[in-house]
Scaffold this active site. Structure first.
Site, PDB file in Angstrom:
ATOM      1  N   SER A  20       0.840  -1.195   0.000  1.00  0.00           N
ATOM      2  CA  SER A  20       0.000   0.000   0.000  1.00  0.00           C
ATOM      3  C   SER A  20       0.884   1.257   0.000  1.00  0.00           C
ATOM      4  CB  SER A  20      -0.951  -0.062   1.203  1.00  0.00           C
ATOM      5  OG  SER A  20      -1.991   0.875   1.061  1.00  0.00           O
TER       6      SER A  20
ATOM      7  N   HIS B 273      -7.314  -6.013   0.923  1.00  0.00           N
ATOM      8  CA  HIS B 273      -6.127  -5.209   1.216  1.00  0.00           C
ATOM      9  C   HIS B 273      -5.366  -5.699   2.452  1.00  0.00           C
ATOM     10  CE1 HIS B 273      -3.967  -1.562   0.158  1.00  0.00           C
ATOM     11  NE2 HIS B 273      -3.974  -1.129   1.404  1.00  0.00           N
TER      12      HIS B 273
ATOM     13  N   ASP C   3     -10.081  -5.501  -3.279  1.00  0.00           N
ATOM     14  CA  ASP C   3      -9.498  -4.489  -2.400  1.00  0.00           C
ATOM     15  C   ASP C   3     -10.377  -3.235  -2.416  1.00  0.00           C
ATOM     16  OD1 ASP C   3      -7.883  -2.364  -1.378  1.00  0.00           O
ATOM     17  OD2 ASP C   3      -6.061  -3.452  -1.937  1.00  0.00           O
TER      18      ASP C   3
END
Lengths: 285, 285
Positions: A146, A255, A222
Protein backbone atom coordinates in the site's frame (compact mmCIF):
# COMPACT_ATOMS: atom_id res chain seq x y z
CA UNK A 1 21.51 0.10 18.50
CA UNK A 2 19.55 -1.73 21.17
CA UNK A 3 18.13 -5.22 20.82
CA UNK A 4 14.53 -5.14 21.99
CA UNK A 5 13.76 -8.84 21.56
CA UNK A 6 14.73 -11.90 19.55
CA UNK A 7 12.97 -15.15 18.81
CA UNK A 8 14.10 -18.35 17.19
CA UNK A 9 11.82 -18.90 14.19
CA UNK A 10 11.86 -20.92 10.97
CA UNK A 11 15.52 -21.82 11.32
CA UNK A 12 16.69 -18.28 11.90
CA UNK A 13 16.54 -15.35 14.27
CA UNK A 14 13.70 -12.83 14.25
CA UNK A 15 14.80 -9.71 16.09
CA UNK A 16 13.39 -6.30 16.92
CA UNK A 17 15.83 -3.42 17.34
CA UNK A 18 15.78 0.24 18.31
CA UNK A 19 18.24 3.02 17.50
CA UNK A 20 18.47 6.78 17.71
CA UNK A 21 17.92 8.00 14.15
CA UNK A 22 19.82 10.97 12.76
CA UNK A 23 17.32 11.27 9.90
CA UNK A 24 14.20 11.58 12.02
CA UNK A 25 15.69 12.82 15.29
CA UNK A 26 13.84 10.15 17.26
CA UNK A 27 14.35 6.53 18.23
CA UNK A 28 13.24 4.22 15.43
CA UNK A 29 12.23 0.58 15.79
CA UNK A 30 12.68 -2.04 13.06
CA UNK A 31 12.73 -5.81 12.76
CA UNK A 32 15.24 -8.07 11.01
CA UNK A 33 14.97 -11.78 10.25
CA UNK A 34 18.33 -13.46 9.69
CA UNK A 35 18.24 -17.09 8.51
CA UNK A 36 20.94 -19.38 9.80
CA UNK A 37 24.01 -19.14 7.57
CA UNK A 38 27.67 -20.09 7.44
CA UNK A 39 29.85 -17.89 9.67
CA UNK A 40 31.44 -15.08 7.72
CA UNK A 41 28.96 -15.14 4.86
CA UNK A 42 26.76 -12.17 4.08
CA UNK A 43 23.16 -12.53 3.01
CA UNK A 44 21.08 -10.72 0.42
CA UNK A 45 18.55 -8.46 2.11
CA UNK A 46 14.91 -7.69 1.32
CA UNK A 47 13.31 -4.51 2.69
CA UNK A 48 9.56 -4.52 3.38
CA UNK A 49 7.95 -1.07 3.69
CA UNK A 50 4.62 -1.15 5.49
CA UNK A 51 1.36 0.67 4.87
CA UNK A 52 -0.65 3.34 6.66
CA UNK A 53 -0.93 2.94 10.47
CA UNK A 54 1.51 0.02 10.55
CA UNK A 55 4.70 -0.42 12.53
CA UNK A 56 7.39 -3.06 11.98
CA UNK A 57 5.15 -5.44 13.95
CA UNK A 58 2.36 -6.04 11.42
CA UNK A 59 4.39 -7.81 8.76
CA UNK A 60 6.69 -9.34 11.37
CA UNK A 61 3.74 -11.11 13.00
CA UNK A 62 1.43 -11.68 10.04
CA UNK A 63 3.53 -11.54 6.86
CA UNK A 64 4.47 -15.25 6.64
CA UNK A 65 7.85 -14.41 5.09
CA UNK A 66 10.20 -16.38 7.33
CA UNK A 67 9.80 -19.85 5.80
CA UNK A 68 10.54 -18.48 2.33
CA UNK A 69 13.41 -16.26 3.51
CA UNK A 70 14.98 -19.23 5.34
CA UNK A 71 14.59 -21.40 2.23
CA UNK A 72 16.30 -18.81 0.03
CA UNK A 73 18.80 -17.48 2.59
CA UNK A 74 17.54 -13.89 2.54
CA UNK A 75 17.50 -11.41 5.42
CA UNK A 76 14.21 -9.49 5.79
CA UNK A 77 14.04 -5.97 7.21
CA UNK A 78 10.82 -4.22 8.29
CA UNK A 79 11.14 -0.55 9.32
CA UNK A 80 8.48 1.63 10.92
CA UNK A 81 6.34 3.97 8.81
CA UNK A 82 7.19 7.26 10.58
CA UNK A 83 8.95 8.65 13.63
CA UNK A 84 7.04 7.91 16.86
CA UNK A 85 6.79 9.49 20.28
CA UNK A 86 4.74 12.01 22.21
CA UNK A 87 6.77 14.96 20.92
CA UNK A 88 6.55 13.96 17.23
CA UNK A 89 4.09 16.17 15.32
CA UNK A 90 0.86 14.45 14.38
CA UNK A 91 -2.42 15.23 12.63
CA UNK A 92 -6.02 14.11 12.69
CA UNK A 93 -6.71 11.02 10.64
CA UNK A 94 -4.83 7.79 10.06
CA UNK A 95 -3.48 8.88 6.69
CA UNK A 96 -1.14 11.75 7.63
CA UNK A 97 1.44 12.25 10.38
CA UNK A 98 2.41 9.37 12.62
CA UNK A 99 2.18 6.02 10.88
CA UNK A 100 1.91 7.77 7.52
CA UNK A 101 5.38 9.02 6.59
CA UNK A 102 4.89 8.18 2.89
CA UNK A 103 8.66 7.63 2.52
CA UNK A 104 9.32 11.29 1.71
CA UNK A 105 11.71 13.89 3.12
CA UNK A 106 9.21 16.54 4.24
CA UNK A 107 9.96 20.19 3.49
CA UNK A 108 6.92 21.82 5.14
CA UNK A 109 6.66 22.83 8.81
CA UNK A 110 6.19 21.18 11.28
CA UNK A 111 7.12 17.96 9.47
CA UNK A 112 10.44 18.85 7.89
CA UNK A 113 12.54 18.24 10.99
CA UNK A 114 11.42 14.66 11.60
CA UNK A 115 9.42 13.21 8.74
CA UNK A 116 12.47 12.18 6.73
CA UNK A 117 11.65 8.56 5.95
CA UNK A 118 13.24 8.80 2.50
CA UNK A 119 16.66 9.57 3.97
CA UNK A 120 16.07 7.01 6.67
CA UNK A 121 15.31 4.17 4.24
CA UNK A 122 17.66 5.22 1.45
CA UNK A 123 20.73 6.03 3.55
CA UNK A 124 20.67 5.64 7.30
CA UNK A 125 19.04 2.23 7.71
CA UNK A 126 21.17 0.37 5.14
CA UNK A 127 24.34 1.80 6.69
CA UNK A 128 23.23 0.62 10.12
CA UNK A 129 22.34 -2.81 8.77
CA UNK A 130 25.75 -3.19 7.14
CA UNK A 131 27.42 -2.39 10.47
CA UNK A 132 25.23 -4.60 12.65
CA UNK A 133 24.00 -7.53 10.55
CA UNK A 134 25.50 -10.08 8.12
CA UNK A 135 23.94 -8.47 5.04
CA UNK A 136 25.41 -7.79 1.61
CA UNK A 137 24.45 -4.32 0.40
CA UNK A 138 25.34 -5.40 -3.14
CA UNK A 139 22.27 -7.62 -3.06
CA UNK A 140 19.33 -5.54 -1.87
CA UNK A 141 15.71 -6.00 -2.86
CA UNK A 142 12.71 -3.93 -1.83
CA UNK A 143 9.00 -4.55 -1.49
CA UNK A 144 6.10 -3.12 0.48
CA UNK A 145 2.37 -2.84 0.95
CA UNK A 146 0.00 0.00 0.00
CA UNK A 147 1.78 3.20 1.11
CA UNK A 148 4.84 0.96 1.49
CA UNK A 149 4.37 -0.37 -2.04
CA UNK A 150 4.51 3.25 -3.16
CA UNK A 151 7.68 3.60 -1.09
CA UNK A 152 9.26 0.48 -2.57
CA UNK A 153 8.50 1.44 -6.18
CA UNK A 154 9.64 5.06 -5.87
CA UNK A 155 12.78 4.31 -3.87
CA UNK A 156 13.74 1.61 -6.37
CA UNK A 157 13.02 3.81 -9.39
CA UNK A 158 15.21 6.57 -7.94
CA UNK A 159 18.00 4.14 -7.03
CA UNK A 160 18.25 1.63 -9.88
CA UNK A 161 21.88 0.83 -9.08
CA UNK A 162 21.08 -0.14 -5.54
CA UNK A 163 18.13 -2.52 -5.81
CA UNK A 164 18.39 -5.72 -7.83
CA UNK A 165 14.74 -6.61 -7.34
CA UNK A 166 11.49 -4.70 -6.76
CA UNK A 167 7.96 -5.77 -5.97
CA UNK A 168 4.87 -4.45 -4.25
CA UNK A 169 1.59 -5.62 -2.71
CA UNK A 170 -1.41 -3.40 -3.49
CA UNK A 171 0.73 -0.28 -3.94
CA UNK A 172 -0.42 3.32 -4.20
CA UNK A 173 0.95 3.71 -7.71
CA UNK A 174 0.35 7.44 -8.18
CA UNK A 175 0.04 9.69 -5.10
CA UNK A 176 -0.55 12.62 -7.47
CA UNK A 177 -3.80 11.00 -8.48
CA UNK A 178 -5.46 9.80 -5.29
CA UNK A 179 -6.81 11.37 -2.07
CA UNK A 180 -4.28 9.69 0.24
CA UNK A 181 -1.39 10.90 -1.90
CA UNK A 182 -2.71 14.39 -2.49
CA UNK A 183 -3.23 14.95 1.23
CA UNK A 184 0.15 13.56 2.22
CA UNK A 185 2.30 15.15 -0.47
CA UNK A 186 0.60 18.54 -0.09
CA UNK A 187 1.11 18.34 3.66
CA UNK A 188 4.72 17.19 3.61
CA UNK A 189 5.95 18.95 0.45
CA UNK A 190 3.68 21.95 -0.07
CA UNK A 191 1.41 22.84 -2.97
CA UNK A 192 3.98 22.88 -5.79
CA UNK A 193 3.36 19.57 -7.55
CA UNK A 194 6.74 19.71 -9.25
CA UNK A 195 8.18 18.62 -5.90
CA UNK A 196 5.83 15.63 -5.83
CA UNK A 197 7.03 14.03 -9.04
CA UNK A 198 9.93 12.13 -7.52
CA UNK A 199 7.45 10.53 -5.10
CA UNK A 200 5.15 9.12 -7.75
CA UNK A 201 6.00 5.80 -9.40
CA UNK A 202 4.02 6.54 -12.54
CA UNK A 203 5.53 10.01 -12.92
CA UNK A 204 9.03 8.64 -12.39
CA UNK A 205 8.51 6.06 -15.15
CA UNK A 206 6.96 8.65 -17.45
CA UNK A 207 9.99 10.87 -16.82
CA UNK A 208 12.45 8.17 -17.78
CA UNK A 209 13.29 6.18 -14.66
CA UNK A 210 13.83 2.48 -15.43
CA UNK A 211 14.43 -0.73 -13.53
CA UNK A 212 14.97 -4.21 -14.98
CA UNK A 213 11.49 -5.35 -14.00
CA UNK A 214 8.95 -5.23 -11.23
CA UNK A 215 6.26 -7.46 -9.72
CA UNK A 216 2.94 -6.22 -8.36
CA UNK A 217 0.08 -8.21 -6.87
CA UNK A 218 -3.23 -6.44 -6.37
CA UNK A 219 -6.44 -7.90 -4.95
CA UNK A 220 -9.48 -7.29 -7.10
CA UNK A 221 -11.62 -7.25 -3.95
CA UNK A 222 -9.50 -4.49 -2.40
CA UNK A 223 -11.82 -1.72 -1.15
CA UNK A 224 -9.11 0.89 -1.90
CA UNK A 225 -8.44 -0.17 -5.48
CA UNK A 226 -10.73 2.20 -7.37
CA UNK A 227 -10.21 5.41 -5.42
CA UNK A 228 -6.70 5.16 -3.98
CA UNK A 229 -4.52 2.46 -5.53
CA UNK A 230 -5.48 2.69 -9.23
CA UNK A 231 -3.25 -0.12 -10.39
CA UNK A 232 -4.17 0.51 -14.01
CA UNK A 233 -2.21 3.78 -13.95
CA UNK A 234 0.98 1.80 -13.34
CA UNK A 235 0.06 -0.79 -15.95
CA UNK A 236 -0.49 1.99 -18.47
CA UNK A 237 2.68 3.89 -17.52
CA UNK A 238 4.81 0.75 -17.83
CA UNK A 239 3.25 -0.22 -21.16
CA UNK A 240 3.69 3.26 -22.60
CA UNK A 241 7.30 3.54 -21.43
CA UNK A 242 8.37 -0.01 -22.22
CA UNK A 243 9.10 -0.63 -18.54
CA UNK A 244 9.00 -4.42 -18.00
CA UNK A 245 6.42 -5.26 -15.37
CA UNK A 246 4.43 -8.22 -14.07
CA UNK A 247 1.23 -6.77 -12.63
CA UNK A 248 -1.28 -9.35 -11.45
CA UNK A 249 -4.87 -8.84 -10.37
CA UNK A 250 -5.89 -11.48 -7.84
CA UNK A 251 -9.64 -12.21 -7.82
CA UNK A 252 -11.34 -11.97 -4.44
CA UNK A 253 -8.36 -10.79 -2.43
CA UNK A 254 -8.63 -7.65 -0.30
CA UNK A 255 -6.13 -5.21 1.22
CA UNK A 256 -5.32 -7.22 4.35
CA UNK A 257 -2.45 -9.35 5.54
CA UNK A 258 -4.56 -12.34 4.52
CA UNK A 259 -3.79 -11.16 0.98
CA UNK A 260 -0.16 -10.19 1.60
CA UNK A 261 0.69 -13.48 3.30
CA UNK A 262 -0.84 -15.45 0.43
CA UNK A 263 1.61 -14.07 -2.13
CA UNK A 264 4.58 -13.40 0.15
CA UNK A 265 6.41 -16.64 -0.66
CA UNK A 266 6.14 -15.92 -4.39
CA UNK A 267 7.52 -12.43 -3.88
CA UNK A 268 10.41 -13.70 -1.78
CA UNK A 269 11.20 -16.26 -4.51
CA UNK A 270 11.02 -13.52 -7.16
CA UNK A 271 13.54 -11.45 -5.22
CA UNK A 272 15.71 -14.48 -4.47
CA UNK A 273 16.13 -15.34 -8.16
CA UNK A 274 17.18 -11.79 -9.03
CA UNK A 275 19.45 -11.36 -6.02
CA UNK A 276 21.16 -14.68 -6.74
CA UNK A 277 21.58 -13.73 -10.39
CA UNK A 278 23.13 -10.39 -9.43
CA UNK A 279 25.56 -12.29 -7.22
CA UNK A 280 26.63 -14.52 -10.10
CA UNK A 281 26.95 -11.50 -12.38
CA UNK A 282 29.08 -9.67 -9.81
CA UNK A 283 31.45 -12.62 -9.59
CA UNK A 284 31.70 -12.93 -13.36
CA UNK A 285 32.36 -9.21 -13.82
CA UNK B 1 -24.66 -18.91 13.22
CA UNK B 2 -23.55 -15.45 12.16
CA UNK B 3 -20.68 -14.73 9.77
CA UNK B 4 -18.53 -12.02 11.35
CA UNK B 5 -16.02 -11.66 8.51
CA UNK B 6 -14.39 -13.56 5.66
CA UNK B 7 -11.21 -13.07 3.73
CA UNK B 8 -9.81 -14.71 0.64
CA UNK B 9 -6.46 -16.19 1.63
CA UNK B 10 -4.06 -18.82 0.31
CA UNK B 11 -6.55 -20.16 -2.20
CA UNK B 12 -9.37 -20.55 0.28
CA UNK B 13 -11.72 -18.70 2.58
CA UNK B 14 -10.75 -17.63 6.09
CA UNK B 15 -13.88 -16.85 8.05
CA UNK B 16 -14.81 -15.81 11.57
CA UNK B 17 -18.19 -16.90 12.92
CA UNK B 18 -20.31 -16.39 16.01
CA UNK B 19 -23.10 -18.52 17.44
CA UNK B 20 -25.14 -18.86 20.62
CA UNK B 21 -23.66 -21.84 22.44
CA UNK B 22 -25.84 -24.25 24.37
CA UNK B 23 -22.80 -25.62 26.19
CA UNK B 24 -21.55 -22.33 27.59
CA UNK B 25 -24.76 -20.29 27.53
CA UNK B 26 -23.03 -17.42 25.75
CA UNK B 27 -22.16 -16.43 22.20
CA UNK B 28 -18.95 -18.13 21.08
CA UNK B 29 -16.64 -16.97 18.30
CA UNK B 30 -14.51 -19.31 16.20
CA UNK B 31 -12.63 -19.21 12.91
CA UNK B 32 -12.66 -21.69 10.02
CA UNK B 33 -10.35 -21.86 7.00
CA UNK B 34 -11.87 -23.75 4.07
CA UNK B 35 -9.55 -24.38 1.10
CA UNK B 36 -11.11 -24.28 -2.33
CA UNK B 37 -12.51 -27.69 -3.20
CA UNK B 38 -14.76 -29.44 -5.69
CA UNK B 39 -18.46 -28.73 -5.06
CA UNK B 40 -20.07 -31.46 -3.05
CA UNK B 41 -16.86 -32.83 -1.57
CA UNK B 42 -16.23 -32.77 2.16
CA UNK B 43 -12.88 -31.97 3.64
CA UNK B 44 -10.97 -33.45 6.55
CA UNK B 45 -10.89 -31.00 9.45
CA UNK B 46 -8.15 -30.07 11.91
CA UNK B 47 -9.06 -28.45 15.23
CA UNK B 48 -6.55 -26.09 16.84
CA UNK B 49 -7.09 -25.41 20.55
CA UNK B 50 -5.36 -22.25 21.75
CA UNK B 51 -3.47 -21.44 24.91
CA UNK B 52 -4.03 -19.20 27.93
CA UNK B 53 -5.37 -15.70 27.16
CA UNK B 54 -5.89 -16.48 23.46
CA UNK B 55 -9.01 -16.20 21.34
CA UNK B 56 -9.54 -17.65 17.87
CA UNK B 57 -7.63 -14.65 16.53
CA UNK B 58 -4.09 -15.50 17.64
CA UNK B 59 -3.57 -18.60 15.54
CA UNK B 60 -5.78 -17.23 12.77
CA UNK B 61 -3.46 -14.23 12.33
CA UNK B 62 -0.09 -15.69 13.31
CA UNK B 63 -0.29 -19.47 12.94
CA UNK B 64 0.84 -19.73 9.29
CA UNK B 65 -1.39 -22.76 8.70
CA UNK B 66 -3.28 -21.69 5.57
CA UNK B 67 -0.64 -22.51 2.94
CA UNK B 68 -0.26 -26.05 4.29
CA UNK B 69 -4.00 -26.56 4.74
CA UNK B 70 -4.63 -25.40 1.18
CA UNK B 71 -1.90 -27.73 -0.12
CA UNK B 72 -3.39 -30.73 1.69
CA UNK B 73 -7.05 -29.79 1.35
CA UNK B 74 -7.78 -29.62 5.07
CA UNK B 75 -10.23 -27.31 6.86
CA UNK B 76 -8.83 -25.64 9.99
CA UNK B 77 -11.00 -24.68 12.96
CA UNK B 78 -9.88 -22.40 15.81
CA UNK B 79 -12.32 -22.02 18.75
CA UNK B 80 -12.07 -19.59 21.63
CA UNK B 81 -10.59 -20.67 24.99
CA UNK B 82 -13.58 -19.84 27.20
CA UNK B 83 -16.95 -18.13 27.18
CA UNK B 84 -16.65 -14.34 26.94
CA UNK B 85 -18.78 -11.39 27.94
CA UNK B 86 -19.28 -8.99 30.82
CA UNK B 87 -21.60 -11.36 32.66
CA UNK B 88 -19.29 -14.40 32.42
CA UNK B 89 -17.59 -15.14 35.75
CA UNK B 90 -13.91 -14.27 35.88
CA UNK B 91 -11.00 -14.34 38.31
CA UNK B 92 -7.79 -12.48 38.97
CA UNK B 93 -4.87 -13.63 36.84
CA UNK B 94 -4.52 -14.72 33.22
CA UNK B 95 -4.50 -18.42 34.09
CA UNK B 96 -8.03 -18.97 35.39
CA UNK B 97 -11.48 -17.83 34.28
CA UNK B 98 -11.89 -16.02 30.96
CA UNK B 99 -9.35 -17.10 28.36
CA UNK B 100 -8.44 -20.10 30.51
CA UNK B 101 -11.19 -22.67 30.15
CA UNK B 102 -8.76 -25.61 30.19
CA UNK B 103 -11.15 -27.65 28.03
CA UNK B 104 -13.00 -29.05 31.05
CA UNK B 105 -16.66 -29.20 32.05
CA UNK B 106 -16.54 -27.30 35.34
CA UNK B 107 -18.46 -28.68 38.32
CA UNK B 108 -17.70 -25.97 40.89
CA UNK B 109 -19.64 -22.73 41.36
CA UNK B 110 -19.67 -20.17 39.79
CA UNK B 111 -18.03 -21.87 36.79
CA UNK B 112 -20.22 -24.92 36.28
CA UNK B 113 -22.94 -23.12 34.35
CA UNK B 114 -20.71 -21.69 31.62
CA UNK B 115 -17.20 -23.12 31.67
CA UNK B 116 -18.10 -26.21 29.68
CA UNK B 117 -15.43 -26.14 26.99
CA UNK B 118 -15.16 -29.94 26.97
CA UNK B 119 -18.77 -30.33 25.86
CA UNK B 120 -18.36 -27.42 23.48
CA UNK B 121 -15.34 -28.91 21.69
CA UNK B 122 -16.35 -32.57 21.95
CA UNK B 123 -19.99 -32.25 20.94
CA UNK B 124 -21.49 -28.89 20.09
CA UNK B 125 -18.85 -27.44 17.79
CA UNK B 126 -18.40 -30.49 15.54
CA UNK B 127 -22.17 -30.77 15.14
CA UNK B 128 -22.35 -27.12 14.13
CA UNK B 129 -19.46 -27.55 11.71
CA UNK B 130 -21.10 -30.53 10.05
CA UNK B 131 -24.25 -28.47 9.52
CA UNK B 132 -22.58 -25.31 8.26
CA UNK B 133 -19.31 -26.28 6.54
CA UNK B 134 -18.13 -28.85 3.99
CA UNK B 135 -16.29 -30.97 6.56
CA UNK B 136 -16.15 -34.74 6.96
CA UNK B 137 -16.49 -35.70 10.63
CA UNK B 138 -15.05 -39.12 9.78
CA UNK B 139 -11.73 -37.37 9.22
CA UNK B 140 -11.02 -35.17 12.22
CA UNK B 141 -7.61 -34.28 13.62
CA UNK B 142 -6.80 -32.19 16.66
CA UNK B 143 -3.85 -30.08 17.78
CA UNK B 144 -3.25 -27.15 20.07
CA UNK B 145 -0.78 -25.01 21.97
CA UNK B 146 0.09 -25.01 25.66
CA UNK B 147 -3.26 -25.21 27.50
CA UNK B 148 -4.68 -26.06 24.07
CA UNK B 149 -2.07 -28.80 23.64
CA UNK B 150 -3.38 -30.23 26.91
CA UNK B 151 -6.88 -29.93 25.45
CA UNK B 152 -5.92 -31.66 22.22
CA UNK B 153 -4.16 -34.57 23.92
CA UNK B 154 -6.86 -35.20 26.54
CA UNK B 155 -9.78 -34.85 24.16
CA UNK B 156 -8.09 -37.22 21.70
CA UNK B 157 -7.20 -39.75 24.40
CA UNK B 158 -10.82 -39.78 25.62
CA UNK B 159 -12.19 -40.05 22.07
CA UNK B 160 -9.89 -42.42 20.18
CA UNK B 161 -12.61 -43.35 17.69
CA UNK B 162 -13.18 -39.76 16.69
CA UNK B 163 -9.73 -38.36 15.99
CA UNK B 164 -7.51 -39.92 13.34
CA UNK B 165 -4.55 -37.70 14.17
CA UNK B 166 -3.26 -35.86 17.26
CA UNK B 167 -0.46 -33.41 17.82
CA UNK B 168 0.47 -30.57 20.15
CA UNK B 169 2.77 -27.56 20.39
CA UNK B 170 4.35 -27.07 23.82
CA UNK B 171 1.48 -28.77 25.66
CA UNK B 172 0.77 -28.83 29.37
CA UNK B 173 1.18 -32.60 29.61
CA UNK B 174 0.10 -33.09 33.21
CA UNK B 175 -2.14 -30.50 34.90
CA UNK B 176 -1.98 -32.59 38.06
CA UNK B 177 1.71 -31.78 38.29
CA UNK B 178 2.06 -28.06 37.50
CA UNK B 179 0.86 -24.78 39.05
CA UNK B 180 -1.34 -23.78 36.07
CA UNK B 181 -3.09 -27.12 36.12
CA UNK B 182 -3.46 -27.38 39.89
CA UNK B 183 -5.03 -23.93 40.08
CA UNK B 184 -7.39 -24.51 37.16
CA UNK B 185 -8.52 -28.04 37.98
CA UNK B 186 -9.01 -27.25 41.66
CA UNK B 187 -11.01 -24.18 40.72
CA UNK B 188 -13.18 -25.80 38.07
CA UNK B 189 -13.48 -29.34 39.50
CA UNK B 190 -12.91 -29.02 43.24
CA UNK B 191 -10.29 -30.57 45.49
CA UNK B 192 -10.95 -34.27 44.76
CA UNK B 193 -8.15 -35.17 42.39
CA UNK B 194 -9.98 -38.29 41.21
CA UNK B 195 -12.09 -35.91 39.11
CA UNK B 196 -8.95 -34.43 37.54
CA UNK B 197 -7.63 -37.67 36.06
CA UNK B 198 -9.63 -37.51 32.84
CA UNK B 199 -8.12 -34.05 32.21
CA UNK B 200 -4.50 -35.15 32.43
CA UNK B 201 -2.82 -36.66 29.36
CA UNK B 202 -0.23 -38.55 31.37
CA UNK B 203 -2.84 -39.94 33.79
CA UNK B 204 -5.07 -40.99 30.89
CA UNK B 205 -2.20 -42.90 29.28
CA UNK B 206 -1.19 -44.44 32.60
CA UNK B 207 -4.79 -45.53 33.07
CA UNK B 208 -4.94 -47.27 29.71
CA UNK B 209 -6.08 -44.72 27.12
CA UNK B 210 -4.39 -45.30 23.75
CA UNK B 211 -4.23 -43.58 20.36
CA UNK B 212 -2.34 -44.78 17.28
CA UNK B 213 0.38 -42.16 17.72
CA UNK B 214 0.96 -38.52 18.60
CA UNK B 215 3.34 -35.72 17.65
CA UNK B 216 4.63 -33.09 20.08
CA UNK B 217 7.04 -30.23 19.41
CA UNK B 218 8.47 -28.42 22.42
CA UNK B 219 10.93 -25.53 22.41
CA UNK B 220 13.94 -26.06 24.65
CA UNK B 221 14.08 -22.30 25.22
CA UNK B 222 10.48 -22.20 26.44
CA UNK B 223 10.35 -20.30 29.74
CA UNK B 224 7.44 -22.47 30.90
CA UNK B 225 9.06 -25.83 30.17
CA UNK B 226 10.55 -26.64 33.56
CA UNK B 227 7.76 -25.52 35.87
CA UNK B 228 4.56 -25.88 33.82
CA UNK B 229 4.90 -27.98 30.68
CA UNK B 230 7.23 -30.79 31.86
CA UNK B 231 7.38 -32.58 28.53
CA UNK B 232 9.44 -35.39 30.05
CA UNK B 233 6.40 -36.57 32.00
CA UNK B 234 4.65 -37.35 28.71
CA UNK B 235 7.76 -38.94 27.24
CA UNK B 236 8.02 -41.16 30.30
CA UNK B 237 4.31 -42.00 30.38
CA UNK B 238 4.32 -42.98 26.69
CA UNK B 239 7.48 -45.05 27.04
CA UNK B 240 6.17 -46.87 30.10
CA UNK B 241 2.78 -47.58 28.54
CA UNK B 242 4.00 -48.43 25.06
CA UNK B 243 2.04 -45.48 23.63
CA UNK B 244 3.64 -44.59 20.26
CA UNK B 245 4.77 -40.96 20.33
CA UNK B 246 7.08 -38.60 18.46
CA UNK B 247 8.14 -35.96 20.99
CA UNK B 248 10.70 -33.50 19.68
CA UNK B 249 12.67 -30.92 21.65
CA UNK B 250 13.53 -27.96 19.43
CA UNK B 251 16.70 -26.11 20.50
CA UNK B 252 16.31 -22.38 21.00
CA UNK B 253 12.58 -22.13 20.38
CA UNK B 254 10.36 -20.46 22.95
CA UNK B 255 6.60 -20.55 23.72
CA UNK B 256 5.50 -17.97 21.14
CA UNK B 257 3.80 -18.06 17.77
CA UNK B 258 7.28 -17.66 16.27
CA UNK B 259 7.75 -21.24 17.48
CA UNK B 260 4.27 -22.50 16.57
CA UNK B 261 4.38 -21.08 13.04
CA UNK B 262 7.79 -22.67 12.43
CA UNK B 263 6.46 -26.21 12.89
CA UNK B 264 2.86 -25.66 11.79
CA UNK B 265 3.38 -26.91 8.22
CA UNK B 266 4.95 -30.13 9.52
CA UNK B 267 2.04 -30.69 11.88
CA UNK B 268 -0.51 -30.09 9.13
CA UNK B 269 1.35 -32.58 6.92
CA UNK B 270 1.41 -35.09 9.78
CA UNK B 271 -2.35 -34.78 10.17
CA UNK B 272 -2.91 -34.84 6.40
CA UNK B 273 -1.14 -38.19 5.99
CA UNK B 274 -3.18 -39.81 8.75
CA UNK B 275 -6.48 -38.28 7.67
CA UNK B 276 -5.89 -39.40 4.07
CA UNK B 277 -4.98 -42.88 5.24
CA UNK B 278 -8.14 -43.13 7.34
CA UNK B 279 -10.11 -42.15 4.24
CA UNK B 280 -8.54 -44.96 2.22
CA UNK B 281 -9.16 -47.41 5.05
CA UNK B 282 -12.80 -46.36 5.33
CA UNK B 283 -13.31 -46.96 1.60
CA UNK B 284 -11.60 -50.37 1.77
CA UNK B 285 -13.62 -51.45 4.80
Amino acid sequence: MEQVSTWRSHGGTQGVYNHQSKSTGYPMTFSVFVPDHDPGTKLPVLFFLSGLTCTHANVTEKGEFRAACAEHGIAFVAPDTSPRGDEVPDAEGYDFGKGAGFYVDATEAPWAANFRMRSYIEQELPELLAEQFPVDLNRQGITGHSMGGHGALTIALRNPDRFRSVSAFAPIVSPLNCPWGEKALAGYLGPDKAAWLEYDACALIENGARIPDLLVDQGEGDAFLAEQLKTHLLTDACAKAGQPATIRLQPGYDHSYYFISTFMAEHVAWHARRLALSHVQAHLA
